[in-house]
Design a protein around this motif. Sequence first.
Motif, short mmCIF file in Angstrom:
data_model
loop_
_atom_site.label_atom_id
_atom_site.label_comp_id
_atom_site.label_asym_id
_atom_site.label_seq_id
_atom_site.Cartn_x
_atom_site.Cartn_y
_atom_site.Cartn_z
N ALA A 1 0.85 -1.19 0.00
CA ALA A 1 0.00 0.00 0.00
C ALA A 1 0.89 1.24 0.00
N LEU A 2 0.53 2.19 -0.83
CA LEU A 2 1.32 3.42 -0.98
C LEU A 2 0.35 4.56 -1.18
N GLY A 3 0.08 5.30 -0.11
CA GLY A 3 -0.94 6.35 -0.20
C GLY A 3 -2.26 5.70 -0.56
N GLY A 4 -2.91 6.17 -1.60
CA GLY A 4 -4.15 5.56 -2.07
C GLY A 4 -3.92 4.51 -3.13
N GLY A 5 -2.67 4.19 -3.40
CA GLY A 5 -2.34 3.26 -4.47
C GLY A 5 -1.52 2.08 -4.00
N THR A 6 -0.74 1.52 -4.93
CA THR A 6 0.04 0.32 -4.67
C THR A 6 1.41 0.41 -5.32
N ARG A 7 2.42 0.02 -4.57
CA ARG A 7 3.73 -0.20 -5.18
C ARG A 7 3.77 -1.69 -5.52
N LEU A 8 3.85 -1.99 -6.82
CA LEU A 8 3.86 -3.36 -7.32
C LEU A 8 5.29 -3.71 -7.71
N THR A 9 5.81 -4.80 -7.15
CA THR A 9 7.15 -5.26 -7.49
C THR A 9 7.06 -6.68 -8.02
N LEU A 10 7.64 -6.89 -9.18
CA LEU A 10 7.69 -8.20 -9.82
C LEU A 10 9.13 -8.69 -9.84
N TRP A 11 9.35 -9.91 -9.36
CA TRP A 11 10.63 -10.61 -9.51
C TRP A 11 10.36 -11.74 -10.50
N HIS A 12 11.11 -11.78 -11.60
CA HIS A 12 10.88 -12.80 -12.63
C HIS A 12 12.22 -13.28 -13.16
N ASN A 13 12.50 -14.58 -12.96
CA ASN A 13 13.71 -15.16 -13.55
C ASN A 13 13.53 -15.22 -15.05
N ILE A 14 14.47 -14.65 -15.78
CA ILE A 14 14.40 -14.63 -17.24
C ILE A 14 15.79 -14.95 -17.77
N ASP A 15 15.85 -15.76 -18.81
CA ASP A 15 17.11 -16.06 -19.47
C ASP A 15 17.82 -14.74 -19.79
#
Length: 190
Positions: free
Chosen positions: A109-123
Amino acid sequence: MTDRDQYTPGPAGGAQIRKDGETWTLILVRELRHSPEKVWQALTDPVHLREWAPFEADRSLGTVGTTVKLTTVGAPSPYVTETEVRRADAPRMLEYGWGGNDMRWELEALGGGTRLTLWHNIDRRFISMGAAGWHVCFDVLDHHLGGTPIGRIVGPEAMKFGGWQRLHAEYAKQFGVETPNWPPQAAQKP
């Protein structure tokens, strides 16, 4: 004219990579103006995933232990992988695999929004492409959640979209990797 006609991705940003030998992880952070609950639904509900994600799910990703079939959109031939949801802590953390690679989503949660973090293993050969692709997906997600959908832009379609080639090159430079030596194609909006 639609919002899609006006869409041009912004500059590369909010991304980094972590290297652990041959395993490279893309970490992409985006601040969205929507609540974590709303973002969670878009990450887990098959109906929402069809609007923005590079894959389709045959059932919800919102429950630990659920086996889900993920179908990659735009693959040259049907590419379906089966995954088990390893973690689903609504609306904060989601983990599963896709195509043999690990994915972890964190919502804060960040203020009225969202901090979205993606971790993705990629070649590592495709990590800048992955960053450019997810960048566009996150833009599409933001439009979808904001009620101004522009439609999913993924796979080969994304690579033809205005701004994608630029993003790919910007992320490659940022990460210090080479872009594949493919014949140049004029980036144009569909």
